[in-house]
Motif scaffolding. Structure first.
Motif, PDB file in Angstrom:
ATOM      1  N   GLY A  85       7.141  40.719  53.903  1.00  9.99           N
ATOM      2  CA  GLY A  85       6.000  39.997  53.354  1.00  9.99           C
ATOM      3  C   GLY A  85       6.397  38.996  52.284  1.00  9.99           C
ATOM      4  O   GLY A  85       5.707  37.988  52.084  1.00  9.99           O
ATOM      5  N   GLN A  86       7.495  39.257  51.583  1.00 14.50           N
ATOM      6  CA  GLN A  86       8.024  38.303  50.614  1.00 14.50           C
ATOM      7  C   GLN A  86       8.880  37.245  51.292  1.00 14.50           C
ATOM      8  O   GLN A  86       8.817  36.064  50.947  1.00 14.50           O
ATOM      9  CB  GLN A  86       8.856  39.033  49.556  1.00 14.50           C
ATOM     10  CG  GLN A  86       8.071  39.992  48.697  1.00 14.50           C
ATOM     11  CD  GLN A  86       8.944  40.669  47.647  1.00 14.50           C
ATOM     12  OE1 GLN A  86       9.873  40.060  47.106  1.00 14.50           O
ATOM     13  NE2 GLN A  86       8.655  41.922  47.354  1.00 14.50           N
ATOM     14  N   MET A  97       1.408  40.809  46.203  1.00 14.84           N
ATOM     15  CA  MET A  97       2.839  40.820  46.465  1.00 14.84           C
ATOM     16  C   MET A  97       3.405  39.542  45.884  1.00 14.84           C
ATOM     17  O   MET A  97       3.079  38.443  46.335  1.00 14.84           O
ATOM     18  CB  MET A  97       3.130  40.914  47.969  1.00 14.84           C
ATOM     19  CG  MET A  97       4.609  40.923  48.304  1.00 14.84           C
ATOM     20  SD  MET A  97       4.959  41.191  50.079  1.00 14.84           S
ATOM     21  CE  MET A  97       4.747  42.973  50.192  1.00 14.84           C
ATOM     22  N   ASP A 145       4.429  46.216  59.159  1.00 18.08           N
ATOM     23  CA  ASP A 145       4.126  46.568  57.779  1.00 18.08           C
ATOM     24  C   ASP A 145       4.765  45.526  56.867  1.00 18.08           C
ATOM     25  O   ASP A 145       5.975  45.287  56.946  1.00 18.08           O
ATOM     26  CB  ASP A 145       4.692  47.950  57.470  1.00 18.08           C
ATOM     27  CG  ASP A 145       4.308  48.464  56.081  1.00 18.08           C
ATOM     28  OD1 ASP A 145       4.203  47.652  55.137  1.00 18.08           O
ATOM     29  OD2 ASP A 145       4.133  49.685  55.933  1.00 18.08           O
ATOM     30  N   PRO A 146       3.996  44.874  55.991  1.00 15.89           N
ATOM     31  CA  PRO A 146       4.553  43.815  55.141  1.00 15.89           C
ATOM     32  C   PRO A 146       5.616  44.298  54.169  1.00 15.89           C
ATOM     33  O   PRO A 146       6.368  43.490  53.621  1.00 15.89           O
ATOM     34  CB  PRO A 146       3.331  43.270  54.394  1.00 15.89           C
ATOM     35  CG  PRO A 146       2.284  44.329  54.508  1.00 15.89           C
ATOM     36  CD  PRO A 146       2.539  45.028  55.793  1.00 15.89           C
ATOM     37  N   HIS A 147       5.700  45.610  53.949  1.00 18.68           N
ATOM     38  CA  HIS A 147       6.688  46.139  53.009  1.00 18.68           C
ATOM     39  C   HIS A 147       8.019  46.453  53.685  1.00 18.68           C
ATOM     40  O   HIS A 147       8.979  46.861  53.019  1.00 18.68           O
ATOM     41  CB  HIS A 147       6.141  47.414  52.356  1.00 18.68           C
ATOM     42  CG  HIS A 147       4.807  47.209  51.704  1.00 18.68           C
ATOM     43  ND1 HIS A 147       3.622  47.486  52.347  1.00 18.68           N
ATOM     44  CD2 HIS A 147       4.474  46.724  50.479  1.00 18.68           C
ATOM     45  CE1 HIS A 147       2.610  47.206  51.541  1.00 18.68           C
ATOM     46  NE2 HIS A 147       3.096  46.736  50.408  1.00 18.68           N
ATOM     47  N   THR A 148       8.124  46.283  54.992  1.00 12.13           N
ATOM     48  CA  THR A 148       9.359  46.568  55.710  1.00 12.13           C
ATOM     49  C   THR A 148      10.481  45.657  55.221  1.00 12.13           C
ATOM     50  O   THR A 148      10.322  44.427  55.203  1.00 12.13           O
ATOM     51  CB  THR A 148       9.165  46.340  57.218  1.00 12.13           C
ATOM     52  OG1 THR A 148       8.063  47.121  57.674  1.00 12.13           O
ATOM     53  CG2 THR A 148      10.416  46.726  57.993  1.00 12.13           C
ATOM     54  N   GLU A 204      -3.751  43.641  48.404  1.00 18.08           N
ATOM     55  CA  GLU A 204      -2.863  43.950  47.282  1.00 18.08           C
ATOM     56  C   GLU A 204      -2.167  42.667  46.859  1.00 18.08           C
ATOM     57  O   GLU A 204      -2.296  41.624  47.511  1.00 18.08           O
ATOM     58  CB  GLU A 204      -1.822  44.998  47.686  1.00 18.08           C
ATOM     59  CG  GLU A 204      -0.862  44.541  48.779  1.00 18.08           C
ATOM     60  CD  GLU A 204       0.174  45.597  49.108  1.00 18.08           C
ATOM     61  OE1 GLU A 204       1.286  45.510  48.542  1.00 18.08           O
ATOM     62  OE2 GLU A 204      -0.134  46.495  49.909  1.00 18.08           O
ATOM     63  N   ALA A 248      11.281  42.779  51.142  1.00 21.07           N
ATOM     64  CA  ALA A 248      10.163  43.021  52.046  1.00 21.07           C
ATOM     65  C   ALA A 248       9.870  41.782  52.880  1.00 21.07           C
ATOM     66  O   ALA A 248       9.897  40.657  52.377  1.00 21.07           O
ATOM     67  CB  ALA A 248       8.922  43.421  51.249  1.00 21.07           C
TER      68      ALA A 248
END
Length: 331
Positions: free
Chosen positions: A214-215, A318, A241-244, A316, A212
């Motif tokens: 975001g990571q 992450m 979207d940070p999960h992309t 959330e 992701a």
């Protein structure tokens, strides 16, 4: 944890006040006695930052590597040159309108930092300030040498300036080869190396990974210096979207992320603040410089309405770090 702009500012403070001078090094706490003995009396040759790590070079090809981590900070005291760091209210650093009008009164943020000063050369003044994620004035500026307060891992002194290091994750003496190995493991830093090469390294590192985004922005092997605040704000500014997964981020978006980091880091170094909102009128900019609550789009705004669309900002975890984002603007 201090993000990249803070560490670059600290390195510049060392460049102005310690480089070119013999340094008395001690360890009041006692946990850096051997390292202090190696460095004591040597001239400091260079001070540089890469991401969240700082490297101080001493004569004889020995280096001090410091990573502040979550709790580390430097206290500076003495007759030292301090940046006139921030453009005045009508001359916002990093924005298009930079007229440089001087301001009559300082603006202090909620950490006690003077967030506005006229643009110009560094000025010499008797100070005692703490430099970590937030800079603040400390009492006893007139006492010399300053008293050792609390757990000081390392004290570096010239005849005029003193720097006390507290609570770092790393404070180690290393060889040039060890320093190079550390730097080689780090991702690109906009203020270090070739700009075009840095951008290509970042884009390639992001787009070959299924992790992701975001990571990835928090992975110091992908890009140096980004922490929780810049991560959340950059993703919002990109509408991402940070999960992309990184490999699903379009190339133009990845390049936009890098270029945004270049711009935000420069503003952070110049102002000492993680200012991530732009296009602010003078009064709004002054409020933002004085308060973190008015400085960011989504960071630390969980449960509040998005400044753009009104959707509730989500919070959330992450990889055990807090992530703030807008599910509407960052679809």
């Amino acid at each position: 944890m201090p993000e990249g702009h803070s560490v670059h500012r600290i390195a510049r403070q060392f460049s102005r006040n310690f480089v070119g001078r013999p340094i008395a090094v001690s360890s009041p706490q006692g946990r850096f006695v051997e390292g202090a003995a190696i460095l004591n009396g040597r001239e400091m040759i260079d001070a540089r930052a890469v991401g969240k790590q700082m490297f101080l070079e001493f004569e004889g090809e020995v280096w001090l590597r410091v990573h502040l981590g979550l709790y580390g900070a430097w206290d500076f005291a003495g007759d030292i040159l301090v940046d006139a760091t921030i453009a005045a209210a009508n001359g916002r650093m990093g924005q298009t309108n930079q007229r440089g009008t001087e301001l009559d009164e300082p603006v202090f943020d909620d950490a006690g930092e003077n967030s506005l000063a006229s643009i110009g050369a560094p000025r010499k003044t008797r100070v005692h300030v703490r430099m970590s994620e937030q800079t603040r004035d400390i009492d006893d500026a007139d006492e010399w040498p300053p008293p050792v307060v609390g757990q000081v891992r390392a004290r570096l002194m010239t005849t005029e300036a003193c720097a006390d290091l507290r609570g770092p994750t790393a404070c180690v003496v290393e060889t040039p080869e060890q320093i190079r190995a550390v730097i080689d493991r780090l991702g690109p830093d906009p203020l270090v190396g070739d700009p075009a090469e840095n951008e290509e390294r970042f884009v390639a590192a992001v787009r070959r990974r299924a992790v992701a985004i975001g990571q990835l922005l928090m992975d110091q092997a992908v890009v140096s210096g980004i922490g929780n605040v810049y991560r959340a704000e950059m993703l919002f500014r990109a509408g991402l979207d940070p999960h992309t997964p990184g490999k699903s981020v379009p190339e133009e978006i990845a390049r936009g992320l890098w270029r945004d980091w270049v711009a935000l880091l420069e503003i952070g170094v110049q102002t000492g603040q993680m200012m991530t909102m732009d296009g602010l009128a003078d009064d709004a900019w002054r409020r933002a410089m004085a308060s973190r609550d008015d400085r960011h789009w989504v960071y630390h705004r969980a449960g509040l309405p998005c400044r753009v669309c009104g959707t509730e900002i989500l919070l959330e975890e992450m990889q055990a770090r807090k992530l703030y984002w807008c599910p509407t603007c960052q679809e």
